[in-house]
Enzyme design. Structure first.
Site, short mmCIF file in Angstrom:
data_model
loop_
_atom_site.label_atom_id
_atom_site.label_comp_id
_atom_site.label_asym_id
_atom_site.label_seq_id
_atom_site.Cartn_x
_atom_site.Cartn_y
_atom_site.Cartn_z
N ASP A 1 69.58 78.21 86.67
CA ASP A 1 68.68 77.10 86.36
C ASP A 1 69.39 75.99 85.58
O ASP A 1 69.05 74.81 85.69
CB ASP A 1 67.49 77.57 85.52
CG ASP A 1 66.91 78.91 85.93
OD1 ASP A 1 67.69 79.81 86.29
OD2 ASP A 1 65.69 79.07 85.83
N ASP B 1 67.25 73.95 78.09
CA ASP B 1 66.48 73.18 79.05
C ASP B 1 66.14 71.78 78.58
O ASP B 1 65.19 71.16 79.07
CB ASP B 1 65.19 73.93 79.40
CG ASP B 1 65.44 75.10 80.33
OD1 ASP B 1 66.27 74.95 81.24
OD2 ASP B 1 64.83 76.16 80.14
#
Length: 401
Positions: free
Chosen positions: A175, A113
């Site tokens: 994601d 991320d």
């Protein structure tokens, strides 16, 4: 808690101008007011706002470390509010909180991320200031993220710790599509062609493996690391392996729209549209989804304002790329309806707390952040408002990006 009210999706084939009277400025002013409330009580830049939980009469943010995957959203919010207000004090705070994340890239990459963390913060910082320090940290972040790419599979490894915990040789979550924007940006700003190729490969392999026949997405795909073949499609935060987790579908819509912008690959635009179409088809009447579209007892299921915010922002951009006029109107007007719903008293935090929005769902199966105010909902909400404001001022939603 907001409850799902089942109903058919309203007809959306009206002209884009029909919602031009939505008061974007009022909503952006509200975001500024709420941001100032938070800044008045926040000071430690090593702690980033993450959530405000419901049912605890809590007005201020619970914070997390700079190494949490959500750490970039607060600095990003500050940059968006600065972009609208041009308030030098907000800019100063945006710089403080963005710089506080720089140590993230000094550690070995164990977090897929980095795009969320660094591009939402330093990416917006560089876009608005052009300062070299932000460019340098973004390039370092991209190089770090690229180390998680496995060429045997063709995607970036999500959650490396799951290899030991779950026995997954290699996994990719939907994601992760949004982290690709960091790589695409870096490839155009001194990082080299390899970063583009990694991002393109990840998007292509994901488009071929992450979707079901109806273009609902699964959360997790597990691959083998010998031939790179898909082993299974699973969920982690959704209701079931075969259900449509709302925020996962949101990541798909937004992510493939962005990838089309960066590559011009027609198949990415097609995927974005198909993912958007099934999402819109299954929405309740107020355009805010339940946390998973297939959960039993939808009437009692918590909503997810964060999914609506992500989709609203993504659809504004998607509407600028499609050629079919009916689809342009559908995507644009749906986005405005979502923004209007999020801007209503039912979803605004208002006097409840210092966030922008109520009624997001973080990880329902884990029992965490349910019916809460969550920082990434606020980030994509203010981004959607900024994009809509650009459109109303005759600019494309990504004109400054």
């Amino acid at each position: 808690m907001k409850k799902c009210i089942l109903g058919s999706l309203l007809a959306l084939f009206c002209s884009c101008s029909s919602h031009s009277n939505f008061d974007v400025a009022s909503s952006l002013n509200y975001c500024e007011e709420q941001t100032l409330k938070s800044l008045a009580v926040l000071n430690d830049t090593t702690l980033m706002p993450r959530n405000i939980l419901s049912g605890e009469e809590q007005k201020q943010w619970n914070c997390t470390s700079i190494y949490d995957w959500t750490s970039g959203f607060w600095p990003g919010i500050l940059w968006y509010v600065y972009e609208y207000t041009r308030d030098d004090e907000i800019k100063k705070q945006a710089e403080r909180y963005s710089s506080a994340l720089f140590p993230v890239v000094d550690r070995k990459a164990d977090n897929h991320d980095l795009g969320f963390m660094m591009f939402c913060s330093s990416g917006n910082a560089y876009r608005l200031t052009g300062e070299q320090k932000y460019k340098e940290i973004l390039l370092r972040s991209a190089d770090s993220l690229a180390t998680l790419f496995d060429k045997r599979v063709g995607t970036i490894h999500s959650w490396p710790g799951m290899r030991k915990q779950k026995g997954w040789p290699h996994n990719t979550i939907i994601d992760n599509m949004l982290n690709l924007e960091l790589l695409f940006w870096a490839s155009k700003n001194g990082g080299g062609k390899d970063l583009y190729n990694i991002a393109y490969s990840h998007a292509l392999v994901t488009s071929q493996n992450q979707f079901r026949e109806d273009y609902s997405t699964c959360h997790v795909v597990v691959y083998d690391t010998i031939g790179g073949k898909r082993i299974s499609q699973l969920t982690h935060q959704g209701y079931a392996d075969k259900s449509m987790w709302a925020r996962g579908q949101a990541w798909a819509i937004y992510g493939f729209t962005m990838c089309y912008r960066e590559t011009g690959e027609p198949s990415f635009l097609e995927v974005a549209q198909k993912a958007a179409d099934i999402y819109l088809k299954r929405l309740p009447e107020d355009y805010i989804p339940c946390w998973d579209f297939d959960v039993p007892n939808l009437l009692d299921a918590p909503r997810d304002a964060s999914a609506a915010a992500v989709v609203a922002s993504g659809l504004l951009e998607l509407s600028s790329y499609v050629k079919d006029k009916a689809k342009v109107d559908t995507y644009f007007n749906s986005a405005v309806k979502m923004i209007e719903a999020l801007s209503s008293p039912a979803y605004r935090s208002g006097q409840n707390n210092n966030a922008f929005l109520l009624h997001s769902t973080g990880h329902k199966p884990n029992g965490t952040e349910i019916d809460a105010s969550i920082i990434y909902a606020d980030y994509y909400y203010v981004e959607a408002l900024i994009r809509l404001n650009r459109i109303y001022n005759n600019g494309k939603p990504n004109s400054d990006e």
